[in-house]
Scaffold this motif. Structure first.
Motif, PDB file in Angstrom:
ATOM      1  N   MET A   1      65.171  33.530  13.587  1.00  0.00           N
ATOM      2  CA  MET A   1      63.884  33.121  14.141  1.00  0.00           C
ATOM      3  C   MET A   1      63.813  31.608  14.223  1.00  0.00           C
ATOM      4  N   LEU A   2      63.225  31.116  15.334  1.00  0.00           N
ATOM      5  CA  LEU A   2      63.054  29.684  15.485  1.00  0.00           C
ATOM      6  C   LEU A   2      61.935  29.197  14.571  1.00  0.00           C
ATOM      7  N   ALA A   3      62.101  27.980  14.087  1.00  0.00           N
ATOM      8  CA  ALA A   3      61.109  27.429  13.154  1.00  0.00           C
ATOM      9  C   ALA A   3      59.769  27.207  13.833  1.00  0.00           C
ATOM     10  N   THR A   4      59.797  26.831  15.115  1.00  0.00           N
ATOM     11  CA  THR A   4      58.558  26.561  15.842  1.00  0.00           C
ATOM     12  C   THR A   4      58.537  27.373  17.131  1.00  0.00           C
ATOM     13  N   PRO A   5      57.367  27.862  17.516  1.00  0.00           N
ATOM     14  CA  PRO A   5      57.279  28.605  18.779  1.00  0.00           C
ATOM     15  C   PRO A   5      57.342  27.643  19.962  1.00  0.00           C
ATOM     16  N   ALA A   6      57.587  28.201  21.142  1.00  0.00           N
ATOM     17  CA  ALA A   6      57.550  27.400  22.361  1.00  0.00           C
ATOM     18  C   ALA A   6      56.129  26.886  22.588  1.00  0.00           C
ATOM     19  N   ASP A   7      56.014  25.821  23.368  1.00  0.00           N
ATOM     20  CA  ASP A   7      54.687  25.273  23.661  1.00  0.00           C
ATOM     21  C   ASP A   7      53.807  26.318  24.338  1.00  0.00           C
ATOM     22  N   PHE A   8      54.425  27.093  25.249  1.00  0.00           N
ATOM     23  CA  PHE A   8      53.678  28.112  25.990  1.00  0.00           C
ATOM     24  C   PHE A   8      54.547  29.345  26.183  1.00  0.00           C
ATOM     25  N   ASP A   9      53.903  30.480  26.290  1.00  0.00           N
ATOM     26  CA  ASP A   9      54.645  31.687  26.662  1.00  0.00           C
ATOM     27  C   ASP A   9      55.151  31.569  28.097  1.00  0.00           C
ATOM     28  N   VAL A  10      54.284  31.073  28.983  1.00  0.00           N
ATOM     29  CA  VAL A  10      54.640  30.958  30.402  1.00  0.00           C
ATOM     30  C   VAL A  10      54.254  29.575  30.903  1.00  0.00           C
ATOM     31  N   LEU A  11      55.200  28.915  31.558  1.00  0.00           N
ATOM     32  CA  LEU A  11      54.907  27.651  32.235  1.00  0.00           C
ATOM     33  C   LEU A  11      54.944  27.916  33.730  1.00  0.00           C
ATOM     34  N   ILE A  12      53.828  27.658  34.392  1.00  0.00           N
ATOM     35  CA  ILE A  12      53.692  27.869  35.835  1.00  0.00           C
ATOM     36  C   ILE A  12      53.852  26.523  36.526  1.00  0.00           C
ATOM     37  N   VAL A  13      54.770  26.441  37.472  1.00  0.00           N
ATOM     38  CA  VAL A  13      55.015  25.198  38.196  1.00  0.00           C
ATOM     39  C   VAL A  13      54.300  25.269  39.541  1.00  0.00           C
ATOM     40  N   SER A  34      50.017  32.853  26.263  1.00  0.00           N
ATOM     41  CA  SER A  34      49.551  31.496  26.565  1.00  0.00           C
ATOM     42  C   SER A  34      50.265  30.977  27.804  1.00  0.00           C
ATOM     43  N   TYR A  35      49.602  30.079  28.533  1.00  0.00           N
ATOM     44  CA  TYR A  35      50.223  29.522  29.738  1.00  0.00           C
ATOM     45  C   TYR A  35      49.680  28.123  30.024  1.00  0.00           C
ATOM     46  N   ALA A  36      50.431  27.401  30.818  1.00  0.00           N
ATOM     47  CA  ALA A  36      49.969  26.125  31.374  1.00  0.00           C
ATOM     48  C   ALA A  36      50.490  26.031  32.799  1.00  0.00           C
ATOM     49  N   ILE A  37      49.767  25.289  33.627  1.00  0.00           N
ATOM     50  CA  ILE A  37      50.212  24.987  34.997  1.00  0.00           C
ATOM     51  C   ILE A  37      50.528  23.502  35.055  1.00  0.00           C
ATOM     52  N   HIS A 100      43.778  24.558  31.972  1.00  0.00           N
ATOM     53  CA  HIS A 100      45.200  24.856  31.752  1.00  0.00           C
ATOM     54  C   HIS A 100      46.113  24.044  32.670  1.00  0.00           C
ATOM     55  N   ILE A 101      45.536  23.257  33.598  1.00  0.00           N
ATOM     56  CA  ILE A 101      46.344  22.529  34.578  1.00  0.00           C
ATOM     57  C   ILE A 101      46.622  21.111  34.080  1.00  0.00           C
ATOM     58  N   ARG A 102      47.882  20.714  34.120  1.00  0.00           N
ATOM     59  CA  ARG A 102      48.293  19.333  33.835  1.00  0.00           C
ATOM     60  C   ARG A 102      48.666  18.686  35.165  1.00  0.00           C
ATOM     61  N   PHE A 103      47.778  17.847  35.687  1.00  0.00           N
ATOM     62  CA  PHE A 103      48.051  17.166  36.953  1.00  0.00           C
ATOM     63  C   PHE A 103      48.989  15.974  36.705  1.00  0.00           C
ATOM     64  N   THR A 134      58.331  23.114  26.322  1.00  0.00           N
ATOM     65  CA  THR A 134      59.130  24.329  26.193  1.00  0.00           C
ATOM     66  C   THR A 134      58.268  25.536  26.531  1.00  0.00           C
ATOM     67  N   ALA A 135      58.918  26.556  27.089  1.00  0.00           N
ATOM     68  CA  ALA A 135      58.220  27.793  27.440  1.00  0.00           C
ATOM     69  C   ALA A 135      59.219  28.932  27.410  1.00  0.00           C
ATOM     70  N   ASN A 136      58.719  30.089  27.063  1.00  0.00           N
ATOM     71  CA  ASN A 136      59.587  31.263  27.036  1.00  0.00           C
ATOM     72  C   ASN A 136      59.933  31.726  28.453  1.00  0.00           C
ATOM     73  N   PHE A 137      58.951  31.636  29.349  1.00  0.00           N
ATOM     74  CA  PHE A 137      59.122  32.148  30.718  1.00  0.00           C
ATOM     75  C   PHE A 137      58.689  31.077  31.705  1.00  0.00           C
ATOM     76  N   LEU A 138      59.430  30.972  32.812  1.00  0.00           N
ATOM     77  CA  LEU A 138      59.139  29.970  33.838  1.00  0.00           C
ATOM     78  C   LEU A 138      58.770  30.683  35.134  1.00  0.00           C
ATOM     79  N   TYR A 139      57.629  30.319  35.701  1.00  0.00           N
ATOM     80  CA  TYR A 139      57.158  30.913  36.959  1.00  0.00           C
ATOM     81  C   TYR A 139      57.048  29.810  37.996  1.00  0.00           C
TER      82      TYR A 139
END
Length: 503
Positions: A1-13, A34-37, A100-103, A134-139
């Motif tokens: 197991m990783l010591a720290t989780p990813a920043d988000f489950d899903v990162l949307i580009v 969790s997600y971020a755009i 959730h959006i980072r412009f 970091t993110a587990n999944f990239l969209y």
């Protein structure tokens, strides 16, 4: 197991139609993820915020370019960019997506580490600094064309002393009042710009090397507007959307099966608008309808501008650009104060992001599409490339819904990685097909070498049949024997190596 989780489950580009749609679907169907755009621009909207040329509008009806989950309530179904942006902003604010959006975050690279089961994403901020997420999944909702560079048609414009403008970089202060304008091109952008500039310009000429099939329709959908008066918005929208999807599907298949009949119908519409004396050759391409996308002329605007004498269409080749205009191969000279080079877009794969797995660069031209949504042997990544023969959002909707199902299945299994594995046995039994079939549009032809591979058989293809795709994406099991679910570092390569489903 990783010591720290990813920043988000899903990162949307991308915070355009695709990215906003994915965020909305996640909140409805995968709310525990969790997600971020991240968006490179300072505004949301993607295409509809980037392009600022006169008259910019949809070339699809908004009952299909709109999302399945959010009714289109405007009177006009062929909408301009401000109305589309208003629609997108309403979705973002009503659903609390904006937080959730980072412009101002331009994604430069994304590297998937299999030992961690996460993407390491490098971004450039507006001030030139770098940021790591970091993110587990990239969209990837980053669109399909190069935001930085349009298609270069190779024009030698040095001798021309007027202004030269490309629609992708339209200057806010361009004054074309009383000017002579030549718009080079015959696609949807040119067909939009010409009548929009004709009101103020002295004359607007559309210079085309090859004609395009055109059809006229009202910018308002009378049935949709009637239904909204007597039914709840969502019911009226669902009926209209169903109607328009069916009509589009029928018209496309008619064009493929009975092209001569469709040609006659298109000619009849043009004759109705321009009169029996119109030049048929100007509207006769060297290909059948829907071998390239048809150009929409809402409310006959282009034809009205032509009838008024404020606009015309010239079919010819360019010999040279001169001080005051364009010399054509025929010897004719087109005077111009302003030249608009509406010569097309340049396709870009994965938003020009340097994608890699375990630091090994990914060559997308060697990967196969999987269900028009993921790529062969590329874990934890999904993408949207809309339909050529229908509205972009139709694919964005079904892909978002499907990815949510995949995410939920991963969570249920306790899996960190999901991968559409193409085994040697599968590879030996598939037949490749041109990714865009017999579509002959220039921007597609120019991108053949960089596009992913396409097979004749589902699921290894980017299909162009929405009705069929929707049924498959919704009804076929996520666990189809091809998707492999595994733990971080497990390197499962076969369906029989994947995690057993939780009891």
């Amino acid at each position: 197991m990783l010591a720290t989780p990813a920043d988000f489950d899903v990162l949307i580009v991308g915070a355009g139609i695709s990215g906003i749609g994915m965020a909305a679907h996640m909140q409805m169907k995968s709310p525990n993820h969790s997600y971020a755009i991240v968006e490179r621009r300072e505004n949301l909207g993607g295409t509809w915020d980037l392009f600022r040329y006169p008259g910019i509008r949809s070339d699809s009806d908004m009952h299909t370019l709109g999302f399945e989950f959010e009714p289109w309530r405007h009177e006009k179904s062929i909408a301009d960019a401000p109305a589309i942006l208003e629609y997108l902003n309403k979705i973002v604010d009503d659903r609390d997506i904006r937080k959730h959006i980072r412009f101002g975050h331009k994604v430069i690279s994304a590297n998937f580490r299999e030992d961690e089961a996460r993407w390491h994403v490098e971004m450039e901020l507006d001030d030139g600094s770098r940021k790591h997420m970091t993110a587990n999944f990239l969209y990837l909702g980053s669109g399909y064309y190069d935001y930085d560079n349009p298609h270069d048609a190779g024009f030698e414009l040095g001798a021309f002393e007027g202004e030269v403008v490309h629609p992708q970089f339209w200057p806010d202060d361009l004054d074309y009042t009383g000017k002579k304008v030549v718009v080079i091109g015959s696609g949807a952008t040119a067909v939009t710009i010409v009548p929009s500039m004709a009101d103020k310009a002295a004359k607007v000429t559309m210079l085309q090397r090859t004609p395009t099939w055109m059809f006229a329709r009202s910018a308002k959908d009378g049935i949709a507007n009637f239904l909204r008066k007597i039914l709840p918005d969502r019911v009226a929208y669902a009926i209209t959307r169903f109607k328009n999807i069916k009509l589009q599907d029928l018209s496309f298949k008619a064009a493929r099966n009975k092209p001569e009949r469709v040609k006659k119908a298109l000619y009849k519409g043009i004759e109705k608008a321009l009169g029996p004396g119109y030049d048929k050759a100007t509207f006769t391409p060297p290909y059948n309808p829907w071998e390239q996308r048809l150009c929409l002329v809402p409310d006959d605007d282009l034809f009205k501008a032509m009838k008024s004498g404020k606009a015309d269409i010239v079919t010819d080749h360019i010999e040279a650009f001169e001080k005051n205009g364009i010399r054509l191969k025929s010897g004719k000279f087109l005077e111009a104060d302003i030249i608009v080079t509406a010569t097309g877009l340049k396709l870009a794969i994965a938003g020009k992001i340097a994608v890699s797995v375990n630091d090994e660069p990914v060559d997308f031209s060697k990967r196969y599409y999987y269900k028009g949504c993921m790529y062969s042997d590329l874990p934890n990544l999904a993408v949207v490339f809309g339909y050529i023969n229908a509205s972009w959002t139709l694919r964005a909707d079904i892909n978002s819904d499907y990815v949510c199902r995949v995410l939920n299945e991963m969570r249920r299994r306790g899996a960190d990685v999901v991968n559409p594995v193409m085994t040697p046995e599968i590879k030996a039994n598939i037949v490749d097909e041109d990714i865009f079939g017999d579509y002959s549009s220039g921007y597609l032809e120019r991108a053949k070498d960089i596009n992913p591979k396409n097979a004749t058989e589902y699921p290894w293809r980017l299909n162009q049949e929405y009705v069929v795709d929707k049924k498959r994406m919704m009804n076929d099991p996520v666990d189809d024997g091809i998707l492999v679910f595994s733990k971080a570092g497990a390197n499962a390569r076969q369906a029989d190596e994947q995690l057993e489903a939780a009891e």
